[in-house]
Enzyme design. Structure first.
Site, PDB file in Angstrom:
ATOM      1  N   CYS A  58       0.803  -1.293  -0.070  1.00  0.00           N
ATOM      2  CA  CYS A  58      -0.063  -0.150  -0.168  1.00  0.00           C
ATOM      3  C   CYS A  58       0.913   1.218  -0.022  1.00  0.00           C
ATOM      4  CB  CYS A  58      -0.901   0.015   1.158  1.00  0.00           C
ATOM      5  SG  CYS A  58      -1.960   1.429   1.360  1.00  0.00           S
ATOM      6  N   CYS A  90       0.209   3.721   2.976  1.00  0.00           N
ATOM      7  CA  CYS A  90       0.684   3.240   4.150  1.00  0.00           C
ATOM      8  C   CYS A  90       1.985   3.351   4.474  1.00  0.00           C
ATOM      9  CB  CYS A  90       0.441   1.537   4.089  1.00  0.00           C
ATOM     10  SG  CYS A  90      -1.366   0.963   4.084  1.00  0.00           S
TER      11      CYS A  90
END
Length: 305
Positions: free
Chosen positions: A66, A69
């Site tokens: 991600c 993230c």
């Protein structure tokens, strides 16, 4: 001579130990400086995640694939440096490595941050930077958020089942990746394998259910049959009562006599001083009725009976 060398060696060793001790004292950091400089982010797994049910926590869910993230993790670590000052603990969950926790918390977007206070879970929906999260903790803005309902509480048994389904789906995905990338099988072959597996699994579950039903005692089946028979008989009795109440009143000679008696009773019970002319007119009308019409009415009444 030997004693002199021995004393000089001892003196040198004392000086060396003094220098090392002094350097250790100078280079040592104060506890306060250590708290403000670095915080600890505890990695939560499926075996230790329940420790967040006690105390106050800020838990971040992320995945290695991600991009958002990866951008948020350094900011969350800087926020975790103030864990002792603000009285909370910081935790992180890798949903790729621990898909069961992703199912327990119903993670649908990444990154996701949860605030936990004595077992109450609230999803942090503010700006994901250190200052905003620090203000969120200092001003206790988490009290303005609605806690997760008890039905969706991660510690529930049913949420554990959801987590197991997530783990199973991840294993199936890894199996499909292994079949395509490592074994070189086309995608349609993997789809066919999963379809056949689904059919076989469904048939097996159906056979097991039939087997479990057959294990019920004979008394239970007899009770079910008796209840069904009683219900059927009740419906039949209700239908017969409805038909009997809806059947027409018998007509014919008796009906005509009843009508005539009713007319005479109503005439006599009226209480009004009626003259004999009214009775004569009624009798004349009755006598004037053709006999053929009476026969037709009797036949219709018999057919209806």
């Amino acid at each position: 001579m030997v004693q002199r060398h021995h004393s000089e060696l001892c003196r040198i060793m004392l000086w060396v130990s003094f220098v090392f001790s002094f350097y250790h004292v100078i280079s040592a950091e104060s506890p306060d400086a250590k708290v403000k400089r670095k915080g600890e982010v505890i990695e939560l797994t499926e075996s230790n995640w329940d420790q967040i049910l006690k105390g106050e926590w800020m838990v971040e869910f992320h995945a290695p694939w991600c991009p958002a993230c990866r951008d948020f993790q350094p900011e969350f670590k800087r926020f975790a440096e103030w864990d002792r000052d603000l009285g909370f603990k910081a935790g992180a969950v890798d949903v790729h490595a621990h898909p069961g926790l992703s199912g327990r918390f119903l993670i649908s977007a990444l990154p996701t941050v949860y605030h936990v206070k004595e077992g109450e879970f609230r999803q942090y929906t503010g700006v994901r930077d250190r200052e905003r999260m620090m203000r969120f903790m200092e001003e206790k803005d988490w009290q303005k958020l609605t806690p997760v309902s008890p039905w969706l509480h991660p510690s529930g048994f049913h949420m554990g089942l959801v987590g197991n389904f997530f783990k199973l789906s991840m294993k199936l995905k890894n199996l499909q990746t292994w079949m395509v990338e490592d074994q070189g099988l086309p995608n349609w072959v993997t789809y066919a394998v999963f379809a056949i597996g689904t059919i076989v699994l469904g048939g097996t579950i159906g056979v097991l259910l039939v087997f479990l039903i057959e294990l019920f005692p004979q008394r239970g089946r007899t009770h079910i049959k008796a209840a069904a028979k009683e219900s059927t008989e009740g419906r039949i009795r209700t239908q017969e009562k409805a038909e009997s109440s809806a059947s027409p009143t018998p007509s014919g000679t008796d009906a005509e006599g009843t009508d005539e008696e009713g007319i005479e009773n109503s005439a006599s019970a009226g209480g009004s001083p009626s003259s004999g002319s009214e009775e004569e007119e009624l009798q004349e009308e009755t006598k004037a009725e053709p006999e053929e019409d009476n026969m037709v009415r009797r036949r219709k009444a018999r057919r209806e009976e």
